[in-house]
Design a protein around this motif. Structure first.
Motif, mmCIF file in Angstrom:
data_model
loop_
_atom_site.group_PDB
_atom_site.id
_atom_site.type_symbol
_atom_site.label_atom_id
_atom_site.label_comp_id
_atom_site.label_asym_id
_atom_site.label_seq_id
_atom_site.Cartn_x
_atom_site.Cartn_y
_atom_site.Cartn_z
ATOM 1 N N GLN A 57 0.859 -1.197 0.000
ATOM 2 C CA GLN A 57 0.000 0.000 0.000
ATOM 3 C C GLN A 57 0.883 1.232 0.000
ATOM 4 N N VAL A 58 0.548 2.201 -0.820
ATOM 5 C CA VAL A 58 1.313 3.443 -0.837
ATOM 6 C C VAL A 58 0.340 4.623 -0.811
ATOM 7 N N GLU A 59 0.695 5.622 -0.002
ATOM 8 C CA GLU A 59 -0.163 6.805 0.079
ATOM 9 C C GLU A 59 0.454 7.881 -0.805
ATOM 10 N N THR A 60 -0.178 8.141 -1.930
ATOM 11 C CA THR A 60 0.299 9.209 -2.810
ATOM 12 C C THR A 60 -0.244 10.534 -2.269
ATOM 13 N N PRO A 61 0.165 11.673 -2.803
ATOM 14 C CA PRO A 61 -0.425 12.941 -2.348
ATOM 15 C C PRO A 61 -1.935 13.010 -2.603
ATOM 16 N N ILE A 62 -2.464 12.084 -3.432
ATOM 17 C CA ILE A 62 -3.871 12.158 -3.830
ATOM 18 C C ILE A 62 -4.728 11.129 -3.110
ATOM 19 N N THR A 63 -4.189 9.874 -2.985
ATOM 20 C CA THR A 63 -5.012 8.783 -2.426
ATOM 21 C C THR A 63 -4.115 7.648 -1.951
ATOM 22 N N VAL A 64 -4.786 6.631 -1.387
ATOM 23 C CA VAL A 64 -4.056 5.412 -1.000
ATOM 24 C C VAL A 64 -4.296 4.374 -2.094
ATOM 25 N N THR A 65 -3.243 3.709 -2.523
ATOM 26 C CA THR A 65 -3.370 2.725 -3.600
ATOM 27 C C THR A 65 -2.481 1.528 -3.309
ATOM 28 N N LYS A 67 0.236 -0.973 -4.966
ATOM 29 C CA LYS A 67 1.137 -1.100 -6.125
ATOM 30 C C LYS A 67 2.221 -2.118 -5.819
ATOM 31 N N SER A 69 6.059 -3.806 -5.307
ATOM 32 C CA SER A 69 7.360 -3.518 -4.721
ATOM 33 C C SER A 69 8.156 -4.833 -4.733
#
Ligand code: URA
Length: 212
Positions: A57-65, A67, A69
């Motif tokens: 899980q990664v929290e971008t400046p916009i949302t959690v998604t 992806k 790794s």
């Protein structure tokens, strides 16, 4: 039963171009060293193509998604001393967190067989991806012994990476260790009576370290 390994020539135009530079007998130590590392880096991109991934899980400046790794334990680069050392820095450019093991062998003057004199590996070899590196795959004797040494320590996922391979070496390594993948930047013609690859690039260790 273990899977059958593959033999692949990584003939990207940049790799072919750089290999021609270091084949030239007038290429000096400094350039030889630099270009060997550049080729190793380019090869590492292809050699690592099937590295396992996991969802994170990664929290971008916009949302959690969710992806991808890299999964699992760190890769281990294992140079066969001494010429293999010339490829390590190039691969580390691409995989900076990799661990580095070392394997050293000498040729017994009487039996003419390679003898292991130094092996130092990270722990958990059985659960790591391992890249054994040596610029030249000539008779295959050192490569076979290096892979023996790794398997003895539990290694399973082994890839052998060289710049120039001779058909004799590829055949010997594939016969001894059919389960490992072999990657070369070029498959040359044959070995001469002194065990040098033809056309090859001469003694890779001497050319890397400026010795004779
Ligand atoms: N080792 C080298 O360094 N060069 C060859 O051609 C063969 C083995």
């Amino acid at each position: 039963m273990s899977r059958l390994g593959k033999f692949e020539v990584l003939d990207h135009p940049l790799i072919q171009h750089k290999l021609t530079i270091i084949r030239d007998k007038n290429c000096g130590t400094r350039e030889f060293r630099e270009v060997v590392n550049e080729i190793a880096e380019l090869m590492a991109y292809e050699v690592s193509r099937d590295m396992p991934l996991e969802d994170v899980q990664v929290e971008t400046p916009i949302t959690v998604t969710t992806k991808k790794s890299l999964a699992g334990k760190k890769v281990v680069i294992v140079p066969i001393l001494r010429a293999g050392l010339g490829m390590v820095d190039g691969i580390l450019e691409l995989i900076p967190a990799a661990k580095v093991g070392h394997v050293g062998m000498y040729r017994d003057e009487e039996t003419l067989k390679p003898v292991e004199y130094f092996v130092k590996m990270p722990e958990n070899m059985e659960s790591r991806e391992i890249f054994v590196v040596d610029p030249m795959l000539a008779t295959g004797g050192s490569a076979i012994m290096a892979v023996d040494a790794l398997k003895k320590r539990g290694a399973v996922a082994i890839k052998f990476v060289c710049l120039v391979a001779a058909p004799e070496g590829v055949k010997a390594l594939r016969t001894a260790h059919p389960d490992i993948d072999i990657f070369a930047a070029a498959l040359d013609d044959h070995l001469n009576e002194n065990g040098y690859i033809v056309p090859g690039l001469g003694d890779a260790g001497d050319r890397l370290f400026g010795t004779k």
